[in-house]
Design a protein around this motif. Structure first.
Motif, PDB file in Angstrom:
ATOM      1  N   VAL A  50       7.314  83.202  27.422  1.00 24.54           N
ATOM      2  CA  VAL A  50       8.685  83.645  27.681  1.00 24.54           C
ATOM      3  C   VAL A  50       9.435  83.619  26.355  1.00 24.54           C
ATOM      4  O   VAL A  50       9.021  82.960  25.388  1.00 24.54           O
ATOM      5  N   ALA A  51      10.529  84.325  26.292  1.00 24.72           N
ATOM      6  CA  ALA A  51      11.319  84.363  25.068  1.00 24.72           C
ATOM      7  C   ALA A  51      11.938  82.997  24.795  1.00 24.72           C
ATOM      8  O   ALA A  51      12.245  82.237  25.728  1.00 24.72           O
ATOM      9  N   THR A  52      12.119  82.683  23.539  1.00 25.37           N
ATOM     10  CA  THR A  52      12.727  81.415  23.160  1.00 25.37           C
ATOM     11  C   THR A  52      14.125  81.295  23.751  1.00 25.37           C
ATOM     12  O   THR A  52      14.938  82.223  23.637  1.00 25.37           O
ATOM     13  N   GLY A  53      14.384  80.173  24.396  1.00 26.81           N
ATOM     14  CA  GLY A  53      15.693  79.941  24.998  1.00 26.81           C
ATOM     15  C   GLY A  53      15.843  80.502  26.394  1.00 26.81           C
ATOM     16  O   GLY A  53      16.899  80.319  27.021  1.00 26.81           O
ATOM     17  N   ASP A  54      14.811  81.164  26.916  1.00 27.70           N
ATOM     18  CA  ASP A  54      14.893  81.770  28.248  1.00 27.70           C
ATOM     19  C   ASP A  54      14.555  80.701  29.299  1.00 27.70           C
ATOM     20  O   ASP A  54      13.434  80.648  29.819  1.00 27.70           O
ATOM     21  N   VAL A  55      15.536  79.875  29.608  1.00 26.48           N
ATOM     22  CA  VAL A  55      15.316  78.805  30.578  1.00 26.48           C
ATOM     23  C   VAL A  55      15.063  79.376  31.966  1.00 26.48           C
ATOM     24  O   VAL A  55      14.193  78.890  32.703  1.00 26.48           O
ATOM     25  N   ALA A  56      15.803  80.419  32.324  1.00 30.10           N
ATOM     26  CA  ALA A  56      15.605  81.033  33.643  1.00 30.10           C
ATOM     27  C   ALA A  56      14.187  81.589  33.778  1.00 30.10           C
ATOM     28  O   ALA A  56      13.550  81.450  34.829  1.00 30.10           O
ATOM     29  N   GLY A  57      13.684  82.214  32.710  1.00 30.33           N
ATOM     30  CA  GLY A  57      12.322  82.731  32.748  1.00 30.33           C
ATOM     31  C   GLY A  57      11.299  81.616  32.863  1.00 30.33           C
ATOM     32  O   GLY A  57      10.283  81.752  33.569  1.00 30.33           O
ATOM     33  N   MET A  58      11.536  80.503  32.179  1.00 25.50           N
ATOM     34  CA  MET A  58      10.618  79.363  32.270  1.00 25.50           C
ATOM     35  C   MET A  58      10.600  78.797  33.686  1.00 25.50           C
ATOM     36  O   MET A  58       9.528  78.537  34.251  1.00 25.50           O
ATOM     37  N   LEU A  59      11.769  78.615  34.294  1.00 22.56           N
ATOM     38  CA  LEU A  59      11.826  78.070  35.649  1.00 22.56           C
ATOM     39  C   LEU A  59      11.224  79.049  36.656  1.00 22.56           C
ATOM     40  O   LEU A  59      10.583  78.628  37.633  1.00 22.56           O
ATOM     41  N   ALA A  60      11.402  80.352  36.396  1.00 27.94           N
ATOM     42  CA  ALA A  60      10.784  81.350  37.285  1.00 27.94           C
ATOM     43  C   ALA A  60       9.265  81.283  37.190  1.00 27.94           C
ATOM     44  O   ALA A  60       8.556  81.432  38.197  1.00 27.94           O
ATOM     45  N   CYS A  61       8.749  81.035  35.989  1.00 28.99           N
ATOM     46  CA  CYS A  61       7.300  80.882  35.813  1.00 28.99           C
ATOM     47  C   CYS A  61       6.795  79.656  36.564  1.00 28.99           C
ATOM     48  O   CYS A  61       5.741  79.699  37.212  1.00 28.99           O
ATOM     49  N   PHE A  62       7.560  78.575  36.521  1.00 22.73           N
ATOM     50  CA  PHE A  62       7.171  77.367  37.257  1.00 22.73           C
ATOM     51  C   PHE A  62       7.152  77.647  38.767  1.00 22.73           C
ATOM     52  O   PHE A  62       6.242  77.197  39.482  1.00 22.73           O
ATOM     53  N   ALA A  63       8.162  78.369  39.239  1.00 25.66           N
ATOM     54  CA  ALA A  63       8.215  78.683  40.670  1.00 25.66           C
ATOM     55  C   ALA A  63       7.027  79.546  41.082  1.00 25.66           C
ATOM     56  O   ALA A  63       6.456  79.369  42.177  1.00 25.66           O
ATOM     57  N   GLU A  64       6.625  80.469  40.217  1.00 23.81           N
ATOM     58  CA  GLU A  64       5.470  81.313  40.519  1.00 23.81           C
ATOM     59  C   GLU A  64       4.182  80.488  40.549  1.00 23.81           C
ATOM     60  O   GLU A  64       3.297  80.722  41.389  1.00 23.81           O
ATOM     61  N   LEU A  65       4.068  79.511  39.640  1.00 23.45           N
ATOM     62  CA  LEU A  65       2.895  78.637  39.655  1.00 23.45           C
ATOM     63  C   LEU A  65       2.814  77.853  40.963  1.00 23.45           C
ATOM     64  O   LEU A  65       1.732  77.696  41.548  1.00 23.45           O
ATOM     65  N   LYS A  66       3.952  77.371  41.448  1.00 21.54           N
ATOM     66  CA  LYS A  66       3.970  76.628  42.704  1.00 21.54           C
ATOM     67  C   LYS A  66       3.630  77.548  43.881  1.00 21.54           C
ATOM     68  O   LYS A  66       2.919  77.144  44.818  1.00 21.54           O
ATOM     69  N   ARG A  67       4.122  78.784  43.841  1.00 19.60           N
ATOM     70  CA  ARG A  67       3.839  79.727  44.926  1.00 19.60           C
ATOM     71  C   ARG A  67       2.355  80.042  45.001  1.00 19.60           C
ATOM     72  O   ARG A  67       1.763  80.062  46.081  1.00 19.60           O
ATOM     73  N   LYS A  68       1.729  80.264  43.829  1.00 22.50           N
ATOM     74  CA  LYS A  68       0.292  80.582  43.817  1.00 22.50           C
ATOM     75  C   LYS A  68      -0.535  79.386  44.277  1.00 22.50           C
ATOM     76  O   LYS A  68      -1.527  79.557  44.998  1.00 22.50           O
ATOM     77  N   ALA A  69      -0.141  78.174  43.867  1.00 18.71           N
ATOM     78  CA  ALA A  69      -0.872  76.984  44.315  1.00 18.71           C
ATOM     79  C   ALA A  69      -0.740  76.806  45.823  1.00 18.71           C
ATOM     80  O   ALA A  69      -1.698  76.414  46.506  1.00 18.71           O
ATOM     81  N   TRP A  70       0.439  77.117  46.361  1.00 17.66           N
ATOM     82  CA  TRP A  70       0.630  77.050  47.814  1.00 17.66           C
ATOM     83  C   TRP A  70      -0.250  78.081  48.523  1.00 17.66           C
ATOM     84  O   TRP A  70      -0.857  77.779  49.564  1.00 17.66           O
ATOM     85  N   ALA A  71      -0.327  79.278  47.967  1.00 16.80           N
ATOM     86  CA  ALA A  71      -1.140  80.322  48.606  1.00 16.80           C
ATOM     87  C   ALA A  71      -2.620  79.956  48.592  1.00 16.80           C
ATOM     88  O   ALA A  71      -3.360  80.315  49.525  1.00 16.80           O
ATOM     89  N   ARG A  72      -3.080  79.245  47.546  1.00 16.45           N
ATOM     90  CA  ARG A  72      -4.508  78.897  47.462  1.00 16.45           C
ATOM     91  C   ARG A  72      -4.864  77.685  48.307  1.00 16.45           C
ATOM     92  O   ARG A  72      -5.958  77.623  48.870  1.00 16.45           O
ATOM     93  N   THR A  73      -3.973  76.707  48.369  1.00 14.60           N
ATOM     94  CA  THR A  73      -4.333  75.419  48.998  1.00 14.60           C
ATOM     95  C   THR A  73      -3.526  75.100  50.242  1.00 14.60           C
ATOM     96  O   THR A  73      -3.898  74.196  50.994  1.00 14.60           O
ATOM     97  N   GLY A  74      -2.406  75.792  50.431  1.00 17.23           N
ATOM     98  CA  GLY A  74      -1.562  75.465  51.576  1.00 17.23           C
ATOM     99  C   GLY A  74      -0.744  74.206  51.361  1.00 17.23           C
ATOM    100  O   GLY A  74      -0.184  73.670  52.327  1.00 17.23           O
ATOM    101  N   ARG A  75      -0.670  73.732  50.122  1.00 21.32           N
ATOM    102  CA  ARG A  75       0.111  72.521  49.814  1.00 21.32           C
ATOM    103  C   ARG A  75       1.116  72.831  48.709  1.00 21.32           C
ATOM    104  O   ARG A  75       0.907  73.714  47.880  1.00 21.32           O
ATOM    105  N   CYS A  76       2.196  72.065  48.728  1.00 26.49           N
ATOM    106  CA  CYS A  76       3.218  72.206  47.689  1.00 26.49           C
ATOM    107  C   CYS A  76       3.018  71.092  46.664  1.00 26.49           C
ATOM    108  O   CYS A  76       3.019  69.908  47.022  1.00 26.49           O
TER     109      CYS A  76
END
Length: 387
Positions: A50-76
């Motif tokens: 993500v671009a330097t200083g893009d906090v929103a982009g970083m948090l969006a990336c974290f949310a996407e990682l959690k979504r994909k982990a939920w889709a694979r395992t069914g756990r948060c």
């Protein structure tokens, strides 16, 4: 008879059952590289930028990682983030904590690296190394790295005054040396720029061969004096703010006043000692010495056994101040037990190794001051200033 070794052709993977998404941040001035290891993802690390200083982009990336982990395992899964202490300071760490994300800041110099003469180093490699070290740390492996204790915004801001004064003082020295050097090239060696009558002195000076100072040289020195006088005013303002800060701090802690009560410790030393070191919590004397970089560094291997000197891995401002204060302690506290120890040790060495011994005295003095401000144990033989 040869024995067939059964080896898997698949690449070795990293296994973890800690139930979290592990993330490392490689921060640069052009981009932030996010390296992650998620459960159920084949245990392979993924990378996003993500671009330097893009906090929103970083948090969006974290949310996407959690979504994909939920889709694979069914756990948060929670997210655990690690970053190196560096130019970005601690504001990103505070943003993550405000979002409820577990965050760590690590001393980059404490991370184990390859000892090859030429080792590859990229953000990608460093990001993976941080994730692996974070896994080991969360597994409870000891001495994986040195974790940084993140100061509060108030503690971080309190250090500004002593650090700014140090920078201003160094700049003052440069201007004074430049003025003296310019005049010395004309045969003038007795000019003191820090005297109040500096302008009058300049008008009275003549070159070594009896001529008035050249016009352009005189104008240049005048502009140097303008900058020097501005620096002197700024130093005076910073020192006034420092004294006010020390007075206000006594409401929270008596430590600054206790330090100022000792003969040989002035406001600047007290401010540096308190803001850079003694305001922190330490469990024992080893942690105190290690934080200042005054802990010994042995080298023992087989028949080889010698000391490499102090580690110099701690706070450089605190270490420099302590060594300066150790010399002044010997002068202003001649009957203190630590001073007598120093003089006896130097005498045993035939008057040699004073510089080495003063470092040892600085280490002992730091531990003694730590006990003094935390437990009230007065340094043996120390003189207290009269009110």
């Amino acid at each position: 008879m040869p024995v067939a070794a059964h080896r898997s052709e698949a690449p070795t993977t990293i296994r973890t059952d800690l139930g979290a998404i592990f993330v490392s941040l490689e921060l640069s001035q052009s981009k932030w590289l996010i390296t992650s290891l998620s459960p159920g993802g084949g245990e392979k690390m993924s990378k996003h930028a993500v671009a330097t200083g893009d906090v929103a982009g970083m948090l969006a990336c974290f949310a996407e990682l959690k979504r994909k982990a939920w889709a694979r395992t069914g756990r948060c899964f929670p997210i655990i983030v690690i970053q190196e202490a560096g130019l970005d300071g601690f504001w990103i760490h505070r943003v993550l904590e405000a979002e409820g994300i577990e965050s760590y800041v690590v001393d980059a110099a404490s991370i184990a690296t390859s000892r090859r003469r030429r080792r590859a180093k990229t953000d990608r490699i460093d990001g993976e190394a941080l994730v692996r070290a974070l896994l080991a740390y969360k597994r409870g492996e000891p001495r994986v790295w040195a974790m940084v204790r993140v100061p509060t915004p108030e503690e971080e801001d309190r250090r500004r005054l002593s650090r700014e004064r140090h920078a201003l003082t160094n700049e003052r020295v440069r201007h004074v040396n430049r003025i003296k050097g310019l005049l010395f090239s004309q045969g003038v060696s007795d000019y003191e720029p820090l005297r109040r009558d500096r302008r009058k002195q300049l008008e009275e000076r003549k070159t070594g061969d009896g001529r008035p100072l050249p016009a352009h040289l005189k104008a240049q020195i005048g502009r140097e004096l303008d900058r020097l006088e501005l620096l002197l005013e700024q130093i005076k303002a910073v020192e006034a703010a420092r004294d006010a800060m020390l007075s206000a701090t006594t409401v929270v802690s008596p430590a600054p006043a206790m330090l100022l009560a000792l003969k040989g410790i002035g406001p600047e030393f007290a401010a540096v000692l308190w803001s850079e070191g003694l305001s922190r919590h330490f469990d024992n004397r080893r942690q105190v010495a290690a934080y200042a970089g005054l802990a010994p560094t042995p080298w023992q291997s087989g028949s080889v056994d010698h000391d490499q000197g102090v580690s110099k891995s701690g706070n450089p401002r605190l270490r420099t101040t302590l060594i300066q204060m150790a010399w002044l302690w010997v002068r202003h506290q001649p009957h203190a037990a630590l001073t007598l120890w120093f003089k006896d040790r130097v005498k045993q060495n035939g008057g040699r190794l004073k510089k080495t011994t003063i470092v040892a005295l600085a280490r002992k003095l730091l531990v003694a001051l730590w006990k003094y401000v935390n437990a009230g144990i007065v340094i043996e033989g120390a003189v207290i200033k009269t009110a």
